[in-house]
Motif scaffolding. Sequence first.
Motif, mmCIF file in Angstrom:
data_model
loop_
_atom_site.group_PDB
_atom_site.id
_atom_site.type_symbol
_atom_site.label_atom_id
_atom_site.label_comp_id
_atom_site.label_asym_id
_atom_site.label_seq_id
_atom_site.Cartn_x
_atom_site.Cartn_y
_atom_site.Cartn_z
ATOM 1 N N MET A 122 0.846 -1.197 0.000
ATOM 2 C CA MET A 122 0.000 0.000 0.000
ATOM 3 C C MET A 122 0.880 1.246 0.000
ATOM 4 N N PRO A 123 0.745 2.113 -0.995
ATOM 5 C CA PRO A 123 1.591 3.318 -1.017
ATOM 6 C C PRO A 123 1.235 4.277 0.122
ATOM 7 N N THR A 124 2.242 4.992 0.575
ATOM 8 C CA THR A 124 2.020 5.988 1.622
ATOM 9 C C THR A 124 2.332 7.368 1.058
ATOM 10 N N VAL A 125 1.436 8.301 1.279
ATOM 11 C CA VAL A 125 1.667 9.669 0.827
ATOM 12 C C VAL A 125 1.921 10.511 2.056
ATOM 13 N N SER A 126 2.987 11.316 2.029
ATOM 14 C CA SER A 126 3.162 12.177 3.189
ATOM 15 C C SER A 126 2.899 13.629 2.776
ATOM 16 N N VAL A 127 2.025 14.264 3.532
ATOM 17 C CA VAL A 127 1.653 15.648 3.216
ATOM 18 C C VAL A 127 1.822 16.509 4.456
ATOM 19 N N LYS A 128 2.105 17.791 4.231
ATOM 20 C CA LYS A 128 2.212 18.713 5.364
ATOM 21 C C LYS A 128 0.812 18.973 5.902
ATOM 22 N N ARG A 129 0.641 18.785 7.194
ATOM 23 C CA ARG A 129 -0.687 18.874 7.771
ATOM 24 C C ARG A 129 -1.348 20.229 7.538
ATOM 25 N N ASP A 130 -0.574 21.295 7.790
ATOM 26 C CA ASP A 130 -1.185 22.617 7.718
ATOM 27 C C ASP A 130 -1.577 22.973 6.291
#
Lengths: 458, 582
Positions: free
Chosen positions: B1-9
């Motif tokens: 399963m790919p994981t995407v990391s995004v800046k929360r704000d």
Amino acid sequence: MDEAGCGGCQVISAEQRSSKHWELTGEGCEIAEQGSHEARVFSSIPDEGMPQGQLMKLAFGKVGFSKAMSNKWIRLDKGHEGGPRVFRTVENIEDSVRDKLLVVQKGQSSQLEEKEKSELKKRKLLSEVTVKSYWITKGSLFSTTITKQETELTPEMIASGSWKEKKFKPYNFEAMGVAPDCGHLHPLMKVRTQFRQIFLEMGFTEMPTNNFIESSFWNFDSLFQPQQHPARDQHDTFFLSDPAQAHEFPLDYLERVRKVHSEGGFGSQGYKYDWKIEEAQKNILRTHTTAVSARMLYKLAQKEKFTPVKYFSIDRVFRNETLDATHLAEFHQIEGVVADYGLTLGDLMGILHQFFTKLGITKLRFKPAYNPYTEPSMEVFSYHEGLKKWVEVGNSGVFRPEMLLPMGLPEGVTVIAWGLSLERPTMIKYGINNIRELVGHKVNLQMVYDSPVCRLDA
Amino acid sequence: MPTVSVKRDLLFHALGRTYSDEEFDELCFEFGLELDEITSEKDIISREQGDTKAEGASDVILYKIDVPANRYDLLCLEGLVRGLQVFKEKMEAPRYRRVSPTSGEPQRLVITEETAAVRPHAVAAVLRNITFTQERYDSFIELQEKLHQNVCRKRTLVAIGTHDLDTISGPFTYTAKPPDDIRFTPLNQAQEYTATELMNLYKTDSHLRHYLHIIEDKPVYPVIYDSNGIVLSMPPIINGDHSKISLNTKNVFIECTATDLTKAKIVLDMMVTMFCEYCEEPFTKETLSGDFINRKVGISESTERIAQLLTKMCLRSEVMSDGEQIEVEIPPTRSDVIHACDIMEDAAMAYGFNNIIRTTPRTYTVANQLPLNKLTELLRQDLAAAGFTEALTFALCSQEDIADKLLKNISDTRACHIANPKTAEFQVARTTLLPGLLKTLAANRKMPLPLRLFEISDVVLKDETKDVGAKNNRRLCAVYYNKSPGFEVIHGLMDRVMQLLEVKPGRDEGYHIQAAQGNRTRKPSETVTFNDDSSFFPGRCAEIFAHGKSIGRLGVLHPDVISRFELTMPCSALDIDIEPFL
């Protein structure tokens, strides 16, 4: 105490006490009486001195000479006419060793310093003695006549009736019993038995999963899992070098599978890629028991008239994965499958609810997920009271039409299925953190001996 | 399963509101995502490389979100926000249009025949009048990387190249040439190299070396030129430095070269739909009935309501004039929709899986146990009652375990061999349960003697008559380990097993044992043969016959076998096939 007082019956009671004190050794006594060796050497030497040879012949000569020399009470004139000769160097001496020993002899050893006592102990003049004693008092059942108590009931006592007159030693109920001489079932297999029982209670028939080696065709292609899917990679699946290929397939079905993958059909656009039989022929160690479900559903579809079925299996599957505390290259998969006309997603969730209720899990929720051969696919989560969070307990879904229709199942038939591992609930049940302590040859047999019965709903 | 990391704000800004971690987790769950981890760059570096390295790194909060493997449209911030906003009915499902450039003529990419030998497909598109910010640029690069790792299967199926269109001029040519004939300055290098030199250069590159194998052994390498002969890229390895994009790039030329055309189109669609409003492909439309959705999901909603539910999932839907059929537009971002059942799933998700009423199917069936498993279950209980403890050992093991250590030749074992074992523990499927039990004894030498173990499980043997060329065989194996061999104990267990199976002692219809014949030749008709007693101490091995057929052996193990399994005491063993008793 046991002999005299008979355990709890208290004819007398005895309390053990122990005390320590210092005593003079044999040599110590001699010195207390006659003076230390060095003092006796000093007093043996007259004003005109004494030849060393003569001095050494005395019983206390050797030890006394060196001590007296180090105390500088005497001196040795090596060059004296007629051989070495010993002379006094002081007028008077104080025999402190003897004085100290006399103090101990009077029972006043506490007046000496610990250092002094250990010095004398080193010279083997003193020793420390531990005295154990018992303080005896009358017990609660004190008596001046003695009756011997029996340890066990015997056949003779029963025959003669003498047991009526006897007194018996009480048992120690605090002690553990003798472990029975028996064999034990493995905890994982005990849990397997319970899962089988649950499926049987729910009317599910067991599938023949005794085929660890499977072709990629049944393991992947028949499930509409495309040939470039990552699960079909070398680093996820064990491929076989011997026997490397499967050589027999139902050919018309194989053609329908090829077509639905590469061109679509049965209402599907397909994956539109070049499907190769060589990929399908590759033998592998099955990665899931769903390969067997596919064989069973295909077999079902070949029957003249469709009859609804409920199938289950619990058996080994194999993954060429990285191993850690919770993952091994082989584990047991539990699988349930229901095929009937008009089954709904609500039915799948309902049957999962019934299944998990039998495991003692009633709080369930479902998360949308992706799986190549089910649509919809749902991950099953249960609320774990201990961890205070939702944990994944299984996977479920509705088999895709692209899988079922090429098999020849009637259009209106829906097949719902779910799966979970046997190891995970077992590890939770028996509180095991490392899977190697449960499965495989490194198991601790004591754990197997000690494992309780398996009641999943308790 | 790919994981995407995004800046929360940044994510919350785009979503137009803030969420608590729990609220956002809940939203993800409903939408089929998983908030995997809340972290920061600083956290990640300090965990992987230690606190000192982490100093000065950004501590902006990052959300790591697990995305289902088939939803390429959720692999970047833009796609995630679009999906969630439409799901929450905060915005309408976007529609994509293709427009022609003001100059009139679209760009062309010509594919020559030579590419057939190495990488036959290519598709391309242009993003016009784009304004990059640092965040958008980063997201653009990251989406490319995510696509490369997932749908592109590490660039084997598809490789993406992006170029500043204003530095090059079409038409473009996609061709293939011998490596020594390709010469250009690659991305972030100062001088020209031939393709052969480049392959050498990148052998030590931690990132690029993983892709070299895709073309390394081909006679020709793929290459894209512009009309002036400038190299845009040598897919799937590296782009040219000349056309590299920057924050100031206004027009982006995107090319996807591939071995799989369908995947190349998917990837190109993702790149353009995520980053602009232009699209070259029209919508595809599907029609299905509201009744179909109701029946499959197990709900009863009006057709209008179902159309609304689908629209919420970015599948713009309208009820048709008959009031029953629904027309669903499938945007190019939703390449996962290939069947009506995929649309049904979206309707069920929008309705909320956990809002569906759970029902009990009326399917009536009678349960049956598999006879082989039923017999196994019954025998296990009684073997434990006979004082033997159950072991559970691995079905895979090393060649040594089933051959050398048992004093046998691997060629005599009928073993199935694994082609790609990571370690020796997984070389073969076991042909006998004995090694597993002996290894269990070895791991438990500290336990009080005697040790009595058994296992009833499958071994795997080659068998030409089966479609896959191999079959399982259910065996019962038991060992007795003590200061004396205890042949009589294992013999007594065998007698007990026969009693349980209702086989009486006797020569013909009953069972008997006789001294093993050593290397007796195998008859072709026999499915299971025990033609080798070399694992046993000479003269201490007997063959077991039931109903006139050989079913296994028992005996005292050979001292060499005992020491090869790191044991020190005598040991006797029983090994029988239980399938004849079905």
